[in-house]
Design an enzyme around this catalytic site. Structure first.
Site, PDB file in Angstrom:
ATOM      1  N   THR A   1       0.815  -1.222   0.000  1.00 28.85           N
ATOM      2  CA  THR A   1       0.000   0.000   0.000  1.00 28.85           C
ATOM      3  C   THR A   1       0.849   1.273   0.000  1.00 28.85           C
ATOM      4  OG1 THR A   1      -0.126  -0.089   2.416  1.00 28.85           O
ATOM      5  CG2 THR A   1      -1.934  -1.101   1.194  1.00 28.85           C
TER       6      THR A   1
ATOM      7  N   VAL B   1       6.273   2.832  -2.812  1.00 28.72           N
ATOM      8  CA  VAL B   1       7.062   1.888  -3.600  1.00 28.72           C
ATOM      9  C   VAL B   1       6.206   0.674  -3.951  1.00 28.72           C
ATOM     10  CG1 VAL B   1       9.095   0.392  -3.602  1.00 28.72           C
ATOM     11  CG2 VAL B   1       9.219   2.682  -2.598  1.00 28.72           C
TER      12      VAL B   1
ATOM     13  N   ARG C   1      21.179  -4.287   2.537  1.00 28.87           N
ATOM     14  CA  ARG C   1      22.012  -3.928   1.384  1.00 28.87           C
ATOM     15  C   ARG C   1      23.508  -4.127   1.596  1.00 28.87           C
ATOM     16  NH1 ARG C   1      19.302   1.807   0.079  1.00 28.87           N
ATOM     17  NH2 ARG C   1      17.421   1.097  -0.981  1.00 28.87           N
TER      18      ARG C   1
ATOM     19  N   CYS D   1      17.932   5.033  -4.414  1.00 25.72           N
ATOM     20  CA  CYS D   1      17.547   5.639  -5.693  1.00 25.72           C
ATOM     21  C   CYS D   1      18.565   6.648  -6.202  1.00 25.72           C
ATOM     22  CB  CYS D   1      16.163   6.266  -5.583  1.00 25.72           C
ATOM     23  SG  CYS D   1      15.959   7.404  -4.198  1.00 25.72           S
TER      24      CYS D   1
ATOM     25  N   GLU E   1      20.720   9.963   3.438  1.00 24.02           N
ATOM     26  CA  GLU E   1      20.952   9.731   2.013  1.00 24.02           C
ATOM     27  C   GLU E   1      22.438   9.786   1.648  1.00 24.02           C
ATOM     28  OE1 GLU E   1      18.190   9.063   0.578  1.00 24.02           O
ATOM     29  OE2 GLU E   1      18.403   9.306  -1.585  1.00 24.02           O
TER      30      GLU E   1
ATOM     31  N   LYS F   1      24.471   6.675   2.251  1.00 27.86           N
ATOM     32  CA  LYS F   1      24.216   5.595   1.286  1.00 27.86           C
ATOM     33  C   LYS F   1      24.943   5.853  -0.023  1.00 27.86           C
ATOM     34  CE  LYS F   1      19.538   5.204   3.108  1.00 27.86           C
ATOM     35  NZ  LYS F   1      18.159   5.585   2.786  1.00 27.86           N
TER      36      LYS F   1
ATOM     37  N   HIS G   1      16.070  11.886 -10.211  1.00 21.85           N
ATOM     38  CA  HIS G   1      17.190  12.393  -9.420  1.00 21.85           C
ATOM     39  C   HIS G   1      18.322  12.750 -10.369  1.00 21.85           C
ATOM     40  CE1 HIS G   1      14.990  11.265  -6.009  1.00 21.85           C
ATOM     41  NE2 HIS G   1      15.665  10.251  -5.546  1.00 21.85           N
TER      42      HIS G   1
END
Lengths: 352, 352, 352, 352
Positions: A12, A15, A109, A146, A199, A202, A239
C-alpha cells in the site's frame, strides 16, 4: 515458461504501488498476493490503498485481500517495498521460508552475503546468493538507494575503462523519492532543501560495493572515495547527479565520451522484459538531461548522461539522471528478479 | 553629508528595476536620472518600464524621463544594469566623462585595473581605481556574478584562516538570475536545467581575482582551482552553492566553523547603510539554509552558510546561499558605492 | 494602557506559530503562556515546536514551558489555533473560567450567540458577547474561514451600496491553508486539486452570518445564496477568489468600483495596531491582484480587489485576494482582540 | 486507403511542434512539408526549430526543408499553427489553392461559413464547407480555443438532455497554452495570474457557435449566456474549468450524471485513429479530475469531468479538464481532419 507467482510486501506504500503498476501485464510475473501492515490486513487492496497515481488500480490486484506482511504467502518471490523500520526481520523470514526476496529496503544492502545488484553493472554479484544459506528458493537480493543508481550506472563504464578513485557528487532529488505523503508542499514549493536524512551515507558507500569485485566468495569494494551532498528540489520524478570524477588514469573528454557510448549492457540479447533498449543515453546537448524531459527514457529504466567535460579539480565531470521510482526502486528490483530468473536462481516452487 | 545624484543605466531591465527599488529612501543617494535603450528614451519611466515586482514604482522615479544610455547625465555616479552586449563602451564613456560607474555587467570585471569588489572581502582592491586613468571622479568598479558572490563570501574566512587550494561547487540557481522575461516557465516548472550559459566560466575565474592579493599595483589572483557546475532550479530568488573545499592546511570541522563564525566584517562600525548586521549567518541545522526561507536574511545582504562537514575527497564541505538580485547584483553594487563614498573616492561633482 | 497577558492554544501548530510570529513586539499584548497537546506539555516551546518559517523563534516565547491546553492559564485572553477536533470544549472551558477566547477554529463560528467577526465588516456583532452568559471576562469570539474572509471583505461595500443576492465564487487556495505538514508535494506540484474538504460549505454559509444584521439580540443572516467551488493550487500564501455577484439593484461597473473605493473602514482613526492603512486595495490593472505579488499588502491585512467588470450572467465580477494565514487566520483574530480591547470588552483581569 | 500528404504551417512554433509529434506514425497522414516564417525558410527543420519537448524530432520531419508559409505546397491538407497575426490571409490563400486548411488559429473561427468543429459535438457543422466557395479540395475548418473545448464537451450532453441557458465558468489554465517561450517563470512560479488576454471573450462566444444548430445553410448559435474568468496557474498541461450551469429544465444531480455518462460519441465505430476510446470520463471521486494526474487520459483526447453537484445559484456545477495542446489544439485539429476524410470531404489531390 511457467509464470511465477509474486507477492508485494508493503503493497500500500508508495514503492509498493509502483510495483503494482509496473507488474501490470508483466509477461513473466503475476501478482497474486499483497501484504502490508496489520492495519490494512483483511481489507481489499482497493479499499486499503490510497492510490497515488490518479489512474486506475490494475483490476487483477484491486480485489486481492491484503494480508499482514510476515504471514506465509503462496508465492515464488516477493518484492519488498517495506519501510526500513520493519523490513529486516520480515524479509529474512520469507527467505528462510524458501521465498526469493527482492528488496528495495536498505536493511540488508550492505551485508557481505547480500547482493546489491544492478543487472547491467554487477550481475555476477548474484553469486553471493549461494553463500546465504537459506533453504532452496530462499534468498535476499537488494537494489540500491535511488540516488546511488544513476551515479553508479554512469560510473561503471569509467571504472572499466580508466578506473575511478574519487567522486564528488551533488544530487538534486525529486520529491517522489520521499514516498507519500513525504515532503510537505510548504517545505519544497519554490525551494531547495540541502539535506536528505541518511541519504549521503548511502550514496558514499553503496557505489563501492556495487562496483566492487566478486571473487566467488566475497565482494571487495572498489577502492575509491565518494563525497555526496544531497538536495531535495521541487521536481516530481528524477534524481539528477552532478559529479566530478577522479580517474585511475588520465583520459580526455573524448575518451570518456567514447567509453560511455561503447559500454555494452551485459543484458543485451537476454530478452529480459524490463531491460531498456538503451542502458545509457549519452547526450552532448548542454541543456540536457533534464528530469522532466528525460526521466521516462526507456520507460524509466534508461539512465541519461550529459555535460561530460573536463574538471579543473578532479578529471572529468558529468551529469546523470535516473528515474528514482522506476530504475531507482521498483523497476530496478523487477529487473533484478528477471535476471535471477534468467540465471535459473529464481524458479517456480511446488504449488502448495 | 551632501546627498549624491545617481543615474541608473539599463533602468527598465530586471537589474535596473532592482536598483530603483533598493535606492528608494536611500539615506545618501537620490536617483535623478534613468537611462535605457533608444526605444525607451523620451518616455516617462512609469510608461517605459514593465514593472516586475507588482508593487508600486517609487514616486520619485516614476515620472523621470528616460534618456538614452550613453547620453551625458548630470549625476555623481551611475549604477549599471546594462546588458553585456552594450555595457562595455557605454560604461567606459561615462567614466571618461568623470562619472563613477558601479557596474553589474560582466564586461569589465576581469580587466586588470578594474576592481571586482565585495566590500567585506576585498575592500582594498578599490585601490585599483587610482590606476584607471580616468578624469577626476571617473572610475569603473564592478561587482561579481551573482553565483560567484555567495561562494566567495563563504570562502573568504577559510582563505584567511587555512588557505584554499581547490573548490568543487555545484550551484542551484534561481530564475530571477536570468532577468525578465528570462527562463520560460515551460522549461523550469518541475524541472532542473543542468546548464546556464557562460555561468560556469565566471564562477571558476572571478573568485580567484576577488580573493587575490593587491600589492598597490596589481591584483595577483588566488592560486587555486575552482570547478563549477551550474544548474537552474524552480526557485524565485536565492542561489544555493554546494561546495567541497581543499584547504591549504588541514583543519577540523570545528576549526572551520570557528573561522566562519569569527570572521569580522571590515565594514563593522563604518555605518554603511546597506551593510547587513551580519555578513555571514552560520547555521548547524542540517536542513538550512534554504532559498525560500533564508534568502532575505539581512535584507538580502547576508550570506547564509550551513552543512559544514568533512569531505571524504577534499577537506571540508559547506552550503552557501546568496540573494542573487540583492547581494548578488544591485545590492552588492550599492554597497560598493557606499564603501567608495566612505573611502572618499566617490563624492559630489560640481553641479553643472 | 496596561499590557495584556496572552496565551496561545495550539501554539505548536501552523496557526499557533503564526500567532507567535505576529504577536512578537505587539504594543498591547505579551505572550506569557503557550498551550498544546499533552504530548508537548512540559517541554520548552523551542523544543516542542517544529518551527516552519525558517527564521528564529521569538526569544520571549522560545523558553516558555508548554502547558497542556485546557489547564488554567494566568492570562487575560487566549488565541486559539486548536484543531477543530478538540477546540470546542477546551475553548468553552476557558470562557467559563473568565478568559476571553479569540478562536480561529470552526467549532463555535455558527453558534447564534458567537460573533463571527471581521472588525471592518461587522464590528457591532461583538454585541453578541453580552448574550453569552460567561463569567466576567469570559467570551468566545471567532474569525471566519480563511477563504471566506477575502470574499466577504470585497462584498461588504456592495452589500451596503446595492445589496447582494447571489454569489458564484471559485477559489484558488494556497497550501498554507492546510497547515503543516498539510498538502503533500506529490499532490500539488504542477497540479490543481479541485476539492478542499469542508471548505465549500463554510464559504457558502459564513458570509451570510457575517454580512447579516444584528438587532441587539440576534444576527439575521443576509438573505442571499452563495455557490462556492474551492481549489488547491501550488501557491504558498494567498487565497484568490474569482466571484460573480448578483446585486440587489442594478449598478454599472463604474458605480461598483466607486463603492469599493469609497468604503470607509470603521477602524479608521481607532489606532488598532494591526489594522492596515488600507482595508481594501482596488486595482484596475487586469493582471492583478496576484497571490505572490500582493499577498503581503498592508502586512498581510489588506484585501486586494481587481478585475471588476460586468457579468453576462449575474451583474458584476471581481477577483479578491486575501493572505490566508494573516488576515484569514491569526492576524484576523488579533485584530478582533484589538477591537474588543478598544470597545472595553477585553481588559486586564486581576492578577492571581 | 491512399495516404494523404500533409503540410504544417507554423511548424516551428509550439503548436506546430505538437502537430509534428502527434502525426508521427499517423496511419493516414504523412508530413511532407513544413512551413514557417521567412526567417526559418531554407533551413532544415531540425536546425530551424527550437524543439521544446526534449525528446527526439521525428526522423521523417527533421530533415525536411522549411518553406515560407504562403508558398505553394504539394499537399492534400495543411494543419495551421500559425500565429493569429499572420494566419488569416495565409490560410485563405491555401484554401483558394484547393488545399484543405485545418486551423488552430482564431482568425476564421467565428466567420459564418467556417465550421468551428469538435467532431463529437457538432460534426454536421462540416456542412458549412459547402458554402465556402473555394475551389475543389479547398476549405477552412477551425478548432476552438483550448479553454473552450473542455467546457463545450462537458456541456454537450446537458444541452441535448436539458438545454443550457447560462454558464458561469472560471478556468485554471496551464502555461503550455501560452506557447513558447510564453509565460515567464518569474510571473507564474508559486503564483496565479487572474487574466489571460483575449481568452475570456473566446470562451464566452465560441461555445454558442459550436453548440448551435446548423440547418443546412447557417449555424444559429445556442441561445445562452456564458460568463468566463480565466486564470493562469503553474501547471504544465491541462486546462481545468470550474463551471456552474443554468439548465433549460430542472434536473437532479443524478440525472445530470446519467446524461453525462449516457452520451454516445457519434464517432463511435467510425475508426478514426485519433478518437479516444472514451470521449468523456466522468468521475465521482471528489479529488478528481486533476491536471497532472488525468490530462493524458485517452492520449490527451478524453475530457475528464467531475464534481457534479447541485448549485445554490444556478442549477448544477461540475469541473472539466482538457489537455490544452492535444484535444484543445493540435489533436483536435487532427481529429477534425480525420472526420472530414471519413466524410469524403478531404481526399488526395492529383499529384502535381
Amino acid at each position: 515458461m511457467q509464470r511465477l507467482r509474486v507477492g508485494i510486501l508493503g503493497a500500500t506504500g508508495a514503492v509498493g504501488q509502483q510495483f503494482v503498476r509496473l507488474l501490470e501485464r508483466h509477461p513473466w510475473f503475476d501478482v497474486t498476493a499483497v501484504a502490508a501492515s496489520a492495519r490494512s490486513a483483511g481489507r481489499r487492496y482497493r479499499d486499503a490503498v490510497q492510490w497515488i497515481s490518479g489512474g486506475a488500480i490494475p483490476d487483477s490486484v484491486a480485489d486481492l485481500e491484503v494480508v499482514e506482511a510476515g504471514q506465509s504467502l503462496p508465492v515464488d518471490l516477493v518484492f519488498s517495498g517495506l519501510d526500513a523500520s520493519v523490513a529486516g526481520a520480515i524479509e529474512t523470514g520469507y527467505a528462510e521460508a524458501g521465498v526469493a526476496v527482492l528488496s528495495n529496503a536498505r536493511n540488508h544492502r550492505m551485508k557481505p552475503d547480500v547482493p546489491l545488484l544492478i543487472p547491467e553493472v554487477n550481475p555476477d554479484h548474484a553469486g553471493l546468493i549461494d553463500r546465504q544459506g537459506f533453504p532452496p528458493g530462499g534468498m535476499i537480493v537488494t537494489n540500491p538507494n535511488c540516488a546511488t543508481v544513476g551515479l553508479v550506472c554512469a560510473l561503471k563504464p569509467l571504472v572499466d575503462a580508466f578506473g575511478v578513485e574519487t567522486v564528488q557528487v551533488t544530487t538534486m532529488q525529486a520529491v517522489s523519492g520521499a514516498g507519500y505523503p513525504g515532503v510537505p508542499s510548504l517545505d519544497i514549493l519554490g525551494n531547495v532543501i540541502p539535506f536528505i536524512g541518511g541519504e549521503e551515507a548511502k550514496v558514499e558507500t553503496e557505489p563501492l560495493k556495487i562496483l566492487g569485485r566478486f571473487d566467488g566468495e566475497v565482494v571487495t569494494p572498489l577502492d575509491a572515495r565518494v563525497s555526496a551532498q544531497c538536495n531535495r528540489v521541487p521536481v516530481l520524478d528524477g534524481h539528477l547527479a552532478s559529479a566530478s570524477i577522479g580517474l585511475g588514469r588520465r583520459a580526455t573528454v573524448a575518451e570518456v565520451l567514447a567509453a560511455l557510448r561503447a559500454f555494452r549492457s551485459p543484458l543485451h540479447d537476454l530478452g529480459l522484459p524490463s531491460a531498456p533498449e538503451r542502458f545509457l543515453d549519452v547526450t552532448e546537448d548542454d541543456r540536457y538531461p533534464q528530469p522532466r524531459r528525460h526521466v521516462d527514457a526507456g520507460g524509466g529504466m534508461t539512465v541519461s548522461v550529459g555535460r561530460v567535460r573536463a574538471c579543473p579539480v578532479l578529471d572529468v565531470r558529468l551529469v546523470a539522471l535516473v528515474h528514482n521510482t522506476v530504475r531507482g526502486a521498483a523497476g530496478g528490483a523487477i529487473l533484478n528478479a528477471e535476471l535471477l530468473v534468467h540465471q535459473g536462481r529464481i524458479r517456480a516452487r511446488n504449488q502448495p
